[in-house]
Design an enzyme around this catalytic site. Structure first.
Site, PDB file in Angstrom:
ATOM      1  N   ARG A  58     -13.840 -53.885 -24.946  1.00  0.00           N
ATOM      2  CA  ARG A  58     -14.477 -53.424 -26.185  1.00  0.00           C
ATOM      3  C   ARG A  58     -15.781 -52.690 -25.914  1.00  0.00           C
ATOM      4  NH1 ARG A  58     -12.767 -57.409 -30.166  1.00  0.00           N
ATOM      5  NH2 ARG A  58     -14.746 -57.049 -31.195  1.00  0.00           N
ATOM      6  N   THR A  59     -16.667 -53.327 -25.150  1.00  0.00           N
ATOM      7  CA  THR A  59     -17.978 -52.711 -24.934  1.00  0.00           C
ATOM      8  C   THR A  59     -17.834 -51.416 -24.156  1.00  0.00           C
ATOM      9  OG1 THR A  59     -18.931 -54.919 -24.912  1.00  0.00           O
ATOM     10  CG2 THR A  59     -20.315 -53.143 -24.104  1.00  0.00           C
ATOM     11  N   LYS A  86     -15.624 -54.719  -0.902  1.00  0.00           N
ATOM     12  CA  LYS A  86     -15.737 -54.426   0.525  1.00  0.00           C
ATOM     13  C   LYS A  86     -17.079 -54.864   1.081  1.00  0.00           C
ATOM     14  CE  LYS A  86     -12.975 -50.303  -0.305  1.00  0.00           C
ATOM     15  NZ  LYS A  86     -13.182 -48.886  -0.608  1.00  0.00           N
ATOM     16  N   ARG A 108     -22.769 -53.353 -16.711  1.00  0.00           N
ATOM     17  CA  ARG A 108     -22.548 -54.767 -17.015  1.00  0.00           C
ATOM     18  C   ARG A 108     -22.366 -55.494 -15.697  1.00  0.00           C
ATOM     19  NH1 ARG A 108     -18.511 -57.307 -21.402  1.00  0.00           N
ATOM     20  NH2 ARG A 108     -20.316 -56.755 -22.660  1.00  0.00           N
ATOM     21  N   HIS A 136     -28.002 -58.776 -23.793  1.00  0.00           N
ATOM     22  CA  HIS A 136     -26.986 -57.802 -24.164  1.00  0.00           C
ATOM     23  C   HIS A 136     -27.595 -57.013 -25.325  1.00  0.00           C
ATOM     24  CE1 HIS A 136     -23.356 -55.779 -24.910  1.00  0.00           C
ATOM     25  NE2 HIS A 136     -22.526 -56.783 -25.100  1.00  0.00           N
TER      26      HIS A 136
END
Lengths: 318, 425
Positions: A58-59, A86, A108, A136
Site C-alpha cells: 500500500r505505502t 549479499k 522503509r 511513519h
C-alpha cells in the site's frame, strides 16, 4: 516559506506551521486527484527512488502514484531481494544510490533510526516511509488530513489511539503530531502492548476500551502487528478481539459522530469488526488511503522545492 | 636508576589524602614518599609543578582484540593507548575470537603482550570453554599460566547448574570469578534501557530490573558455593540493595561499574548515535547519580573503562544492528575528571576505585603510593582543558562517545616500574 525541512524523517522535527503547510498543499492535490487530468509537471525531470527494505504494497503504491502524478521518474527497488542479502551494508547501498543522482529517496526499513542514518549519507531529499518502531510521518500526516477534512479542524479534539501501541510507528508519529496540534490524545490497549513510560509524553493511558473511548471524536485503530512480536503479548486473538476489538458496543461509548480510522491493512475480526470498518457513516478508512496519495504528493513537492532552492544557491560539487 | 619527583600533588588512595609532597623511585619501586624529602645526589629530578601524581590505573576488563580481530585493536595499540591514558596495568578480557579458554592461547596472549605493550598486562581467562556456558575451562592450568580471574564476559551462563559447578570448582582453587549480572531472557535483543527515551525512539529494550535479577541469582550462587565473586558492571540503582546485603552477609563479593555509566545517560544516544551503544545500555540520569553515590560510599568498589574497540563498519549501522562497546583506555581519566570537577568524587576516591581496589581484588602489588609498591604512576593535570578528537586516539578503533566533547584532565607522564612509558611533549 513555511516548510523548511531538507528531509521528512519524522513528525518530531516538524513545527506546527510546517504540518499545516503540508496539509494545505495536500488539499489542493486532493482536487487534482479527483479531476479528469491527474497529471502535473511539478517534479518533471526529477528522479524518485522507492527503497523498501520491508514488505509493503500500500505505502509503496501510494508513493509511486504520488511521484508519477507529479511527473517524476519513479523507480522501485525491492531491497530484500537485492544486495542486502549479499551482505552489503546500508551505508554502501546509500553511497551506491547516491552515485545515481536521485532527487527523492523514499525509504522503509525494519530498524528504528535506519532512515536517519541513510539521510546523513546522501545528497537528496529523504522521506521516511516507516523505520522500525520509530516513525511513519506520512501516515500521521494523511491521518491528520483525514481528520481535518472530516471534523473541520485539527485541534481540541479527543482522539483515542487503540491497540498495539508498542509495535507501532504509526502510533508514535500520530501521538507526536496530534500533540503538536493541541489535541487530547488517549492511548488504549493492553499493558503488554504499551511502551514503557509512554504516559510521560502528555497522553492519557487506558487499559479498558469503554473508558478509553468515552466521548472521543476520533477512534484510531491499529493493526495487531503479529509479525513484529516475539511471542506472548496477548493470550489469543479471540480474547484480544473480545477486550480490544472495535465493535458497535465499544464504539457506542464514543461521541455519536465519532469517526473510525485504521492505517491498514486490517485484521478483520481481530482489532476491528468488519461491519464497522465498512460503515460509510463512521469509517473513513477509504478516505485515509485517498489522502495518503495527496499528502505524499504535497510532501515530495515541498521537499523538492527546498532541494532545488538549495542546489541553486550552492551548486553541487562534481 | 633513581628518579625523584618533587613538588607533586600526591593522590594517595590508601590514606585518602591529596597533599603536596615528593616521591623517590629506586630500582622500579617507590623508595620514599612524603613532604620535603631530600633528593639523593645521583637522582634524576623532575619538578611536577604541583600537578597530580597518583598510582597508575589498573583497568579491569580491557578488550584487546588479539587473537582474532587485530584490525580493531592489537597489544601494541592498546598498550600505547593505555600509556597515554595513565593506565599502567591492563587486565584483559577473554572474549576474543577464539576465546582465551585454554593455557596455550593464554600463553600466546602473554607473549604478544610482553613483546608489544609498554604497560603491565595481566590476563583473564574464560570460565567456560568457548564461553558457551556449558563446560568449565581448565581453571587450574590457566591460573598456573597467569590468569588472574575467570569470566565469560557479557555472555551470561544461563545454565545455572553448569555455572554452580564452575563456581564450586573455582572456589576450591581460590579463583576469582567475574560475572555479568543480567537476566538473559529479559535482556535478549535489547539495545536500550526501557523507559521514556527508548519508547520515543522505538528501540528494543531491557528493563533495568534484569540487572537486579541477574545479581540476585548470582548472590544466591555465591552463598551456595562460597566463591570469590566480582560483578563486572553494576549500573542501576535497583541492583544496589542486593549488593549491599551480600556484602553485609560477609560474602566475598565486589562490584565494578564502567566510566560510561558514570558519565553518560540514555539521553546521550540522541539521534541513534551508535558510539553511545554499550552493554548494558546507558541508563537513566537517576541511576547514574545513584551509581556515583555507590562509588563514593565504596559499595561499588571498582571503576573501569570497559574498553571495547569496534571498527567503523561495526558501528555505521542502524542502532539495533550496531555493535556495542566503546574505546576508553585513553578517555577513562579525563572522563573521571568530570566527576571530580562536578565535586561528586574526590581524586583519592577515584583512585581508590581505579587503582587501589582493583589491585587488592586481583592480589597485585600496585595501586598504591606507599613505600615498596611498584613505581607504576601517572602524572596528570586535572584541570587542563581540551576538545576530544577521536582521530588522535592511539587505539586502532576510534569509537569513543566523547568525540568532539570538551574535557579536562591531561596525562603528562606515565611510569611503569619507574620507567616513563609515556610523556606529553
Amino acid at each position: 516559506m513555511a516548510f523548511r525541512q531538507r528531509h521528512l524523517l519524522g513528525i518530531e522535527q516538524l513545527r506546527p506551521e510546517e504540518i499545516t503547510a503540508i496539509l494545505d498543499l495536500a488539499d489542493q492535490y486532493v482536487d487534482l486527484n479527483r479531476g479528469a487530468n491527474k497529471h502535473s509537471e511539478t517534479l518533471q525531470g526529477l528522479t524518485q527512488i522507492n527503497m523498501f527494505f520491508e514488505n509493503s504494497t500500500r505505502t509503496q503504491a501510494s508513493f509511486e502514484i504520488a511521484g508519477k502524478r507529479l511527473g517524476a521518474d519513479v523507480m522501485n527497488m525491492a531491497m530484500q531481494a537485492s544486495s542486502i542479502k549479499k551482505g552489503e551494508t546500508l551505508i554502501d547501498t546509500a553511497l551506491t544510490l547516491n552515485a545515481m543522482h536521485p532527487d527523492l529517496l523514499v525509504v522503509r526499513h525494519p530498524h528504528s533510526g535506519a532512515v536517519d542514518l541513510l539521510a546523513q549519507k546522501v545528497n537528496c531529499a529523504v522521506l521516511n516511509a516507516g523505520d522500525g518502531k520509530h516513525e511513519h510521518p506520512t501516515q500521521a500526516l494523511l491521518d491528520a488530513l483525514t481528520i481535518r477534512r472530516a471534523k473541520g479542524r485539527l485541534h481540541r479534539l479527543n482522539i483515542a489511539i487503540c491497540g498495539d501501541i508498542a509495535h507501532s510507528r504509526v502510533a508514535r508519529s500520530n501521538l507526536i503530531l496530534l500533540g503538536k496540534m493541541e489535541n487530547r490524545v488517549r492511548l488504549v490497549g493492553p499493558p503488554t502492548l504499551m511502551p514503557s513510560q509512554i504516559d510521560q509524553f502528555g497522553v492519557e493511558v487506558y487499559e479498558d476500551m469503554a473508558e478509553g473511548l468515552k466521548d472521543v471524536d476520533v477512534v484510531m485503530m491499529l493493526r495487531l502487528q503479529r509479525e513484529r512480536m516475539d511471542g506472548g503479548f496477548i493470550p489469543s486473538e479471540r480474547e484480544y478481539y473480545h477486550r480490544y476489538g472495535l465493535d458497535a458496543a465499544k464504539l457506542s461509548h464514543a461521541k455519536p459522530d465519532a469517526i473510525v480510522m485504521h492505517p491498514g491493512p486490517m485484521n478483520r475480526g481481530i482489532e476491528i469488526d468488519g461491519e464497522i470498518a465498512d460503515d460509510i457513516n463512521r469509517s473513513v478508512i477509504q478516505e485515509q488511503v485517498e489522502m495518503g496519495v495527496a499528502v505524499r504528493m504535497a510532501a515530495m513537492d515541498l521537499l523538492a522545492r527546498n532541494l532545488l532552492a538549495e542546489r541553486a544557491n550552492a551548486p553541487m560539487e562534481v | 636508576m633513581t628518579l625523584f619527583l618533587r613538588n607533586a600533588r600526591l593522590i594517595d588512595p590508601e590514606q585518602q589524602t591529596d597533599l603536596i609532597g615528593d616521591l623517590l623511585i629506586k630500582d622500579g619501586v617507590i623508595a620514599e614518599v612524603g613532604e620535603n624529602l631530600r633528593a639523593p645526589s645521583d637522582a634524576e629530578i623532575i619538578d611536577c609543578a604541583g600537578k597530580c601524581l597518583a598510582p597508575g590505573i589498573i583497568d579491569i576488563g580491557v578488550k584487546v582484540c588479539e587473537p582474532g580481530e587485530r584490525h580493531k585493536e592489537s597489544y601494541k595499540t592498546a598498550g600505547l593507548a593505555a600509556a597515554a591514558g595513565g593506565v599502567t596495568t591492563m587486565v584483559t578480557r577473554p572474549d576474543t575470537t577464539p576465546p582465551i579458554d585454554n593455557p596455550e592461547t593464554l600463553e600466546f596472549v602473554l607473549r604478544r603482550a610482553n613483546e608489544a605493550a609498554p604497560v603491565n598486562v595481566v590476563p583473564m581467562a574464560a570460565l567456560t570453554k568457548g564461553r558457551d556456558g556449558r563446560e568449565m575451562t581448565e581453571i587450574g592450568f590457566l591460573m598456573d599460566a597467569g590468569a588472574v580471574a575467570f569470566s565469560d564476559c557479557d555472555s551470561v551462563i544461563s545454565e545455572t547448574k553448569a555455572f554452580s559447578r564452575a563456581l564450586t570448582y573455582a572456589r576450591s582453587l581460590g579463583a576469582l570469578v567475574i560475572a555479568h549480572p543480567q537476566e538473559p531472557g529479559l535482556s535478549k535483543g535489547a539495545a536500550a534501557t526501557s523507559g521514556k527515551f527508548a519508547s520515543l525512539r522505538g528501540l528494543p529494550t531491557v528493563s533495568p530490573m534484569a540487572e537486579r535479577m541477574g545479581l540476585d541469582r548470582d548472590m544466591a550462587l555465591v552463598e551456595m558455593t562460597g566463591v570469590k565473586y566480582h560483578a563486572d558492571q553494576i549500573t542501576t540503582a535497583r541492583a544496589l540493595p542486593a549488593l549491599e546485603r551480600a556484602k553485609a552477609n560477609g560474602f566475598d563479593v565486589t562490584a565494578g561499574t564502567s566510566i560510561h555509566h558514570l558519565t553518560l545517560n540514555e539521553m546521550d544516544v540522541a539521534d541513534y548515535r551508535t558510539f553511545f551503544k554499550v552493554k548494558p545500555p546507558l541508563r537513566s540520569e537517576d541511576d547514574r547519580l545513584e551509581i556515583i553515590d555507590a562509588v563514593k560510599s565504596g559499595l561499588i568498589d571498582i571503576v573501569c573503562s570497559m574498553h571495547t574497540p569496534q571498527d567503523e563498519e561495526s558501528k555505521r549501522l542502524p542502532f539495533e544492528e550496531a555493535a556495542a562497546g566503546a574505546v576508553a583506555l585513553e578517555t577513562l581519566l579525563p572522563a573521571a575528571m568530570r566527576l571530580y570537577h562536578a565535586e561528586q568524587l574526590t581524586l583519592p576516591e577515584l583512585f581508590r576505585a581505579m587503582a587501589l581496589n582493583p589491585a587488592k581484588r586481583l592480589g597485585l602489588a600496585g595501586g598504591r603510593l606507599s613505600v615498596g609498591a611498584p613505581a607504576d604512576l601517572v602524572l596528570f593535570d586535572a584541570d587542563a582543558p581540551f576538545v576530544m578528537d577521536r582521530f588522535k586516539l592511539q587505539s586502532k578503533s576510534k569509537n569513543t562517545p566523547f568525540d568532539g566533547q570538551r574535557m579536562q584532565g591531561k596525562v603528562l607522564a606515565t611510569y611503569v616500574a619507574g620507567q616513563a612509558v609515556y610523556r606529553r611533549d
